[in-house]
Design a protein around this motif. Sequence first.
Motif, mmCIF file in Angstrom:
data_model
loop_
_atom_site.group_PDB
_atom_site.id
_atom_site.type_symbol
_atom_site.label_atom_id
_atom_site.label_comp_id
_atom_site.label_asym_id
_atom_site.label_seq_id
_atom_site.Cartn_x
_atom_site.Cartn_y
_atom_site.Cartn_z
ATOM 1 N N MET A 1 3.048 -4.038 -0.673
ATOM 2 C CA MET A 1 1.832 -3.921 -1.078
ATOM 3 C C MET A 1 0.469 -4.849 -0.431
ATOM 4 N N GLU A 2 1.713 -5.742 -0.286
ATOM 5 C CA GLU A 2 0.923 -7.258 0.636
ATOM 6 C C GLU A 2 0.340 -6.500 1.871
ATOM 7 N N GLU A 3 1.126 -6.016 3.115
ATOM 8 C CA GLU A 3 1.059 -5.325 4.155
ATOM 9 C C GLU A 3 -0.188 -4.760 3.581
ATOM 10 N N ASP A 4 -0.653 -3.594 2.630
ATOM 11 C CA ASP A 4 -2.011 -2.894 2.950
ATOM 12 C C ASP A 4 -3.280 -3.634 2.245
ATOM 13 N N VAL A 5 -3.154 -4.900 1.638
ATOM 14 C CA VAL A 5 -3.976 -5.563 1.751
ATOM 15 C C VAL A 5 -4.544 -6.047 3.216
ATOM 16 N N PHE A 6 -3.431 -7.124 3.260
ATOM 17 C CA PHE A 6 -3.930 -7.306 4.643
ATOM 18 C C PHE A 6 -4.517 -6.400 5.533
ATOM 19 N N LYS A 7 -3.879 -5.329 6.257
ATOM 20 C CA LYS A 7 -4.573 -3.971 6.798
ATOM 21 C C LYS A 7 -6.189 -4.083 6.101
ATOM 22 N N ALA A 8 -5.705 -3.794 4.894
ATOM 23 C CA ALA A 8 -7.722 -3.470 4.190
ATOM 24 C C ALA A 8 -8.399 -4.746 4.941
ATOM 25 N N LEU A 9 -7.809 -5.897 4.488
ATOM 26 C CA LEU A 9 -9.537 -6.510 4.864
ATOM 27 C C LEU A 9 -9.440 -7.665 6.600
ATOM 28 N N ALA A 10 -8.383 -6.621 7.515
ATOM 29 C CA ALA A 10 -8.323 -6.557 8.959
ATOM 30 C C ALA A 10 -9.560 -6.386 9.583
ATOM 31 N N ASP A 11 -10.278 -5.447 9.008
ATOM 32 C CA ASP A 11 -11.500 -4.445 9.724
ATOM 33 C C ASP A 11 -12.534 -4.594 8.825
ATOM 34 N N PRO A 12 -13.679 -5.674 9.679
ATOM 35 C CA PRO A 12 -14.978 -6.153 9.265
ATOM 36 C C PRO A 12 -15.442 -5.229 8.582
ATOM 37 N N THR A 13 -15.885 -3.795 9.001
ATOM 38 C CA THR A 13 -16.416 -2.885 7.860
ATOM 39 C C THR A 13 -16.136 -2.950 6.893
ATOM 40 N N ARG A 14 -14.240 -2.307 6.302
ATOM 41 C CA ARG A 14 -13.669 -3.144 4.942
ATOM 42 C C ARG A 14 -14.243 -4.455 4.463
ATOM 43 N N ALA A 59 -4.865 -0.095 -0.740
ATOM 44 C CA ALA A 59 -4.573 -1.562 -1.253
ATOM 45 C C ALA A 59 -4.686 -1.932 -2.481
ATOM 46 N N GLY A 60 -5.066 -0.905 -2.954
ATOM 47 C CA GLY A 60 -5.167 -1.623 -5.052
ATOM 48 C C GLY A 60 -7.156 -2.636 -5.288
ATOM 49 N N LEU A 61 -7.366 -2.312 -3.797
ATOM 50 C CA LEU A 61 -8.604 -3.414 -3.837
ATOM 51 C C LEU A 61 -10.157 -2.803 -4.154
ATOM 52 N N VAL A 62 -9.801 -1.187 -4.375
ATOM 53 C CA VAL A 62 -10.794 -0.383 -4.915
ATOM 54 C C VAL A 62 -10.712 0.562 -5.983
ATOM 55 N N HIS A 63 -11.158 0.496 -7.070
ATOM 56 C CA HIS A 63 -11.037 1.812 -7.860
ATOM 57 C C HIS A 63 -11.862 2.581 -8.236
ATOM 58 N N THR A 64 -11.814 4.211 -8.181
ATOM 59 C CA THR A 64 -12.536 5.013 -8.955
ATOM 60 C C THR A 64 -12.586 5.771 -9.744
ATOM 61 N N ARG A 65 -14.518 5.767 -10.250
ATOM 62 C CA ARG A 65 -14.000 6.744 -11.612
ATOM 63 C C ARG A 65 -15.096 7.588 -11.386
#
Length: 117
Positions: A1-14, A59-65
């Motif tokens: 899961m940590e890798e997903d967080v870092f991958k998500a934060l690696a992109d400036p658009t995200r 990555a769990g950083l955004v949830h939708t409803r």
Amino acid sequence: MEEDVFKALADPTRRRILDGLVERDGQTLFEICSRLLSGDGRGLSRQAISQHLAVLEAAGLVHTRRQGRYKYHDLDTTPLERVMTRWLRPAGADTLEAAPEADVPGADVPDATESTP
């Protein structure tokens, strides 16, 4: 899961998407697209932004409803806090402060200004 967080934060658009959600949580895809396009005018399609949101969701950083026919995106900083806590408050940090001086690396090395008998 940590890798997903870092991958998500690696992109400036995200990171810009997350910045927008920090300013105002619970945005629709249309609102996120509008905000990104008005920022610097880069040509990002709705599909591209949707893919970025999917990475943030994985990555769990955004949830939708869903509410009616609208889908809202909410920020969740819990995964980021879990990853960063590892470095901000390492395990045993409380015991390090209370450790005797002899346990501190270099504590037994005499100061260069001290004279030896």
